[in-house]
Design a protein around this motif. Sequence first.
Motif, PDB file in Angstrom:
ATOM      1  N   MET A 130      30.283  -0.287 -15.118  1.00  0.00           N
ATOM      2  CA  MET A 130      29.542   0.481 -16.117  1.00  0.00           C
ATOM      3  C   MET A 130      30.094   1.903 -16.095  1.00  0.00           C
ATOM      4  SD  MET A 130      25.465   0.822 -16.888  1.00  0.00           S
ATOM      5  CE  MET A 130      24.963   1.413 -15.265  1.00  0.00           C
ATOM      6  N   THR A 131      30.581   2.329 -17.247  1.00  0.00           N
ATOM      7  CA  THR A 131      31.238   3.631 -17.356  1.00  0.00           C
ATOM      8  C   THR A 131      30.563   4.460 -18.446  1.00  0.00           C
ATOM      9  OG1 THR A 131      32.841   2.794 -18.964  1.00  0.00           O
ATOM     10  CG2 THR A 131      33.434   2.630 -16.631  1.00  0.00           C
ATOM     11  N   ARG A 149      34.890   8.939  -9.343  1.00  0.00           N
ATOM     12  CA  ARG A 149      33.853   8.632  -8.360  1.00  0.00           C
ATOM     13  C   ARG A 149      33.205   7.293  -8.715  1.00  0.00           C
ATOM     14  NH1 ARG A 149      30.401  13.819  -9.588  1.00  0.00           N
ATOM     15  NH2 ARG A 149      30.872  12.933 -11.632  1.00  0.00           N
ATOM     16  N   ILE A 150      33.320   6.341  -7.810  1.00  0.00           N
ATOM     17  CA  ILE A 150      32.828   4.990  -8.045  1.00  0.00           C
ATOM     18  C   ILE A 150      31.673   4.702  -7.093  1.00  0.00           C
ATOM     19  CG2 ILE A 150      33.404   2.536  -7.941  1.00  0.00           C
ATOM     20  CD1 ILE A 150      36.230   3.259  -8.744  1.00  0.00           C
ATOM     21  N   GLY A 151      30.556   4.237  -7.652  1.00  0.00           N
ATOM     22  CA  GLY A 151      29.386   3.929  -6.849  1.00  0.00           C
ATOM     23  C   GLY A 151      29.165   2.433  -6.712  1.00  0.00           C
ATOM     24  N   LEU A 152      28.745   2.010  -5.511  1.00  0.00           N
ATOM     25  CA  LEU A 152      28.475   0.600  -5.247  1.00  0.00           C
ATOM     26  C   LEU A 152      27.511   0.496  -4.073  1.00  0.00           C
ATOM     27  CD1 LEU A 152      30.362   0.278  -2.544  1.00  0.00           C
ATOM     28  CD2 LEU A 152      32.171  -0.091  -4.199  1.00  0.00           C
ATOM     29  N   VAL A 153      27.076  -0.731  -3.784  1.00  0.00           N
ATOM     30  CA  VAL A 153      26.133  -0.960  -2.686  1.00  0.00           C
ATOM     31  C   VAL A 153      26.905  -1.235  -1.403  1.00  0.00           C
ATOM     32  CG1 VAL A 153      24.262  -2.421  -1.819  1.00  0.00           C
ATOM     33  CG2 VAL A 153      24.353  -1.808  -4.238  1.00  0.00           C
ATOM     34  N   LEU A 154      26.506  -0.543  -0.355  1.00  0.00           N
ATOM     35  CA  LEU A 154      27.161  -0.629   0.943  1.00  0.00           C
ATOM     36  C   LEU A 154      27.118  -2.038   1.520  1.00  0.00           C
ATOM     37  CD1 LEU A 154      28.364   0.851   3.484  1.00  0.00           C
ATOM     38  CD2 LEU A 154      25.987   1.144   4.235  1.00  0.00           C
ATOM     39  N   ALA A 182      20.833   5.299 -10.146  1.00  0.00           N
ATOM     40  CA  ALA A 182      20.218   6.626 -10.219  1.00  0.00           C
ATOM     41  C   ALA A 182      21.279   7.716 -10.073  1.00  0.00           C
ATOM     42  CB  ALA A 182      19.152   6.770  -9.138  1.00  0.00           C
ATOM     43  N   ALA A 183      22.255   7.474  -9.212  1.00  0.00           N
ATOM     44  CA  ALA A 183      23.339   8.442  -9.053  1.00  0.00           C
ATOM     45  C   ALA A 183      24.188   8.516 -10.321  1.00  0.00           C
ATOM     46  CB  ALA A 183      24.204   8.051  -7.855  1.00  0.00           C
ATOM     47  N   PHE A 184      24.376   7.386 -10.977  1.00  0.00           N
ATOM     48  CA  PHE A 184      25.118   7.351 -12.241  1.00  0.00           C
ATOM     49  C   PHE A 184      24.371   8.151 -13.310  1.00  0.00           C
ATOM     50  CE2 PHE A 184      26.078   5.246 -16.341  1.00  0.00           C
ATOM     51  CZ  PHE A 184      27.459   5.373 -16.358  1.00  0.00           C
ATOM     52  N   ALA A 185      23.047   7.945 -13.375  1.00  0.00           N
ATOM     53  CA  ALA A 185      22.242   8.669 -14.362  1.00  0.00           C
ATOM     54  C   ALA A 185      22.265  10.176 -14.107  1.00  0.00           C
ATOM     55  CB  ALA A 185      20.805   8.152 -14.340  1.00  0.00           C
ATOM     56  N   ALA A 186      22.328  10.559 -12.821  1.00  0.00           N
ATOM     57  CA  ALA A 186      22.359  11.983 -12.461  1.00  0.00           C
ATOM     58  C   ALA A 186      23.768  12.559 -12.520  1.00  0.00           C
ATOM     59  CB  ALA A 186      21.791  12.169 -11.056  1.00  0.00           C
TER      60      ALA A 186
END
Length: 279
Positions: A130-131, A149-154, A182-186
């Motif tokens: 999701m970008t 910066r890429i976010g994912l679940v540890l 939430a980090a993506f939204a922020a």
Amino acid sequence: MLGKRQLLLAGAAGLLAAPAIRPAAAQDGSTWSQIRARGALRIGVTAAEPWFYKDPATEVWRGAAVAYGEKLAETLGVRMVPIETTWGNSVAAIQANQIDIMFVLDPTEQRRQAIDFPDSPFLYYALGAMTRGDTHATEWAELDRPGLRIGLVLGTTIDRFASEKLTRSTIERFASNDETVAAFAARRIDVVLQFHPALIAQRARLRMGTITLPRPVNAVPTSAGIRREPDTQWKDWLSARFRDYYENGTTQSLFETYLRSRNIDPATTPGITREAWGL
């Protein structure tokens, strides 16, 4: 001899001491015979859209997997009963005969040691991105660049994939899907990596972002956990239904129906039929 009052007291005590009476056919025997005897199919449910969703207003469970369970129950001529559990407890719940099936459970080798799975896949999903804005994600190589910066679940399979394939990007690891989004939204991260059906549900809540399946697409078959038992009638029946419903479009149709109920246009999101992905 005991008097009348003593006989009555003794009888009452015996009733209290006796174990609860249960219909043997409904509790013992194969899963198939139990479902028939009780007239109900018990499916495990947990908060995980788009598969399971508990409406806060009515406390009724909905979701694509719930609709699938209702379809199976209708075909069997029984009612469907949702039993709340968690992903972590679902295998134990199957082993303890608390539920008859748990949908969207990947057939890992570790799980196969404890429970069984139908021979046919339930559906397919893929790792999606999701970008926002001008971040392109048609190829995985486009996401492997400094400054992104890429976010994912540890600790997930997604974490292992990104650690191996996206070595030049900055990987931010979070404890849950919700924290990642939430980090993506922020705007603390630029991209979210999750399996694409979960991204669809997240985007519906955020009302932002673009979902793609970057190439090369890795189609992952998921299944449903069931009890391991000598009688294979339940497993064989499910294997045939999974295959038929997937091939005739029923599985995709149930998925799309739920998306529409959440005001998501199915035409804007990847489905759960791998043949439609152009692989």
